[in-house]
Scaffold this active site. Structure first.
Site, PDB file in Angstrom:
ATOM      1  N   CYS A  73     -41.302  30.532  -0.013  1.00 58.00           N
ATOM      2  CA  CYS A  73     -41.589  29.549  -1.047  1.00 58.00           C
ATOM      3  C   CYS A  73     -40.243  28.848  -1.336  1.00 58.00           C
ATOM      4  CB  CYS A  73     -42.201  30.371  -2.422  1.00 58.00           C
ATOM      5  SG  CYS A  73     -42.417  29.433  -3.785  1.00 58.00           S
ATOM      6  N   GLU A 105     -50.626  26.774  -2.883  1.00 59.05           N
ATOM      7  CA  GLU A 105     -50.206  25.432  -3.924  1.00 59.05           C
ATOM      8  C   GLU A 105     -51.183  25.624  -5.026  1.00 59.05           C
ATOM      9  OE1 GLU A 105     -47.552  24.852  -0.855  1.00 59.05           O
ATOM     10  OE2 GLU A 105     -47.692  24.350  -3.152  1.00 59.05           O
ATOM     11  N   HIS A 158     -49.582  28.181  -7.429  1.00 58.97           N
ATOM     12  CA  HIS A 158     -48.554  27.762  -8.343  1.00 58.97           C
ATOM     13  C   HIS A 158     -49.255  26.898  -9.564  1.00 58.97           C
ATOM     14  CE1 HIS A 158     -44.888  28.303  -6.066  1.00 58.97           C
ATOM     15  NE2 HIS A 158     -45.473  27.866  -4.945  1.00 58.97           N
TER      16      HIS A 158
END
Ligand SMILES: O=CN(O)CCNC(=O)c1cccc(Cl)c1Cl
Ligand code: NI
Length: 194
Positions: free
Chosen positions: A121, A165, A168
């Site tokens: 990441c 994603e 996140h």
């Protein structure tokens, strides 16, 4: 150099814009983007997609010291909004290159999958080894950069990237999924993604 290019250079996303572990937006649930998107949100999502492309361009990555990535979520640039961008080609040669507003997983397989090499990441400046169990197959609904409502069925590598994603956007980091007691052992029945 012409103005447009100068303008782009001054506003391009670089590693200085990427927030790192400890920054509160990485642990916040993001707010939905009001659609149709504002000019500002559209501009930001375009810049996020451009950053990912730039990060995979050898010359630009070296010139601007970019760490390569295949996706980027708005919290990583300190923006608590449900926006993400991806740019990669999967093992079957299928290309994914787009920005998405308000992506959500609407269904997923019971079966799990994982990338044998683990995950990384841009907001994590350290290696965190370990198996990251993901849903093997997911269906995602979202609105694309061009304003199109889409329903995407994903499996394998693409499914892992999209889950990284979307995590996140929910304040989840990839290492939250690693089994701390036995990080290198995949869960029972999970399949390795090549
Ligand atoms: O949130 C996005 N990033 O942090 C960009 C950097 N990480 C990657 O490109 C990456 C690397 C390995 C596995 C996955 Cl699934 C991903 Cl996503
Ligand atoms: Ni990430």
């Amino acid at each position: 150099m012409e103005f447009a290019q100068l303008e782009r250079m001054s506003l391009m996303i670089t590693m200085d814009d990427i927030v790192r572990e400890g920054h509160e937006t990485l642990r916040q649930r993001t707010e939905n983007v009001t659609l149709p998107p504002s000019d500002e949100d559209q501009y930001t999502l375009k810049e996020m997609l451009q950053f990912i492309k730039n990060s995979q361009d050898e010359e630009l990555a070296e010139q601007y010291d970019l760490r390569p990535g295949v996706g980027l979520a708005a919290p990583q640039i300190g923006l608590s909004k449900r926006m993400m961008a991806v740019h990669f080609t999967d093992a079957n040669g299928r290309e994914y290159s787009n920005g998405y507003y308000n992506p959500r997983i609407v269904s997923h397989s019971v079966e799990q999958a994982y990338l044998p090499g683990g995950e990384g990441c841009l907001s994590v400046d350290r290696d965190v080894p370990g198996i990251v169990p993901r849903h093997a197959r997911i269906t995602v609904k979202a609105t694309t950069l061009d304003g199109e409502d889409v329903k995407i069925r994903l499996k394998g590598y693409a499914a892992c990237v999209f889950q990284h994603e979307i995590d996140h956007l929910n304040g989840v980091m990839f290492y939250d999924h690693i089994n701390q007691d036995d990080p290198m052992t995949p869960p029972e029945g999970a399949v390795s993604v090549d």
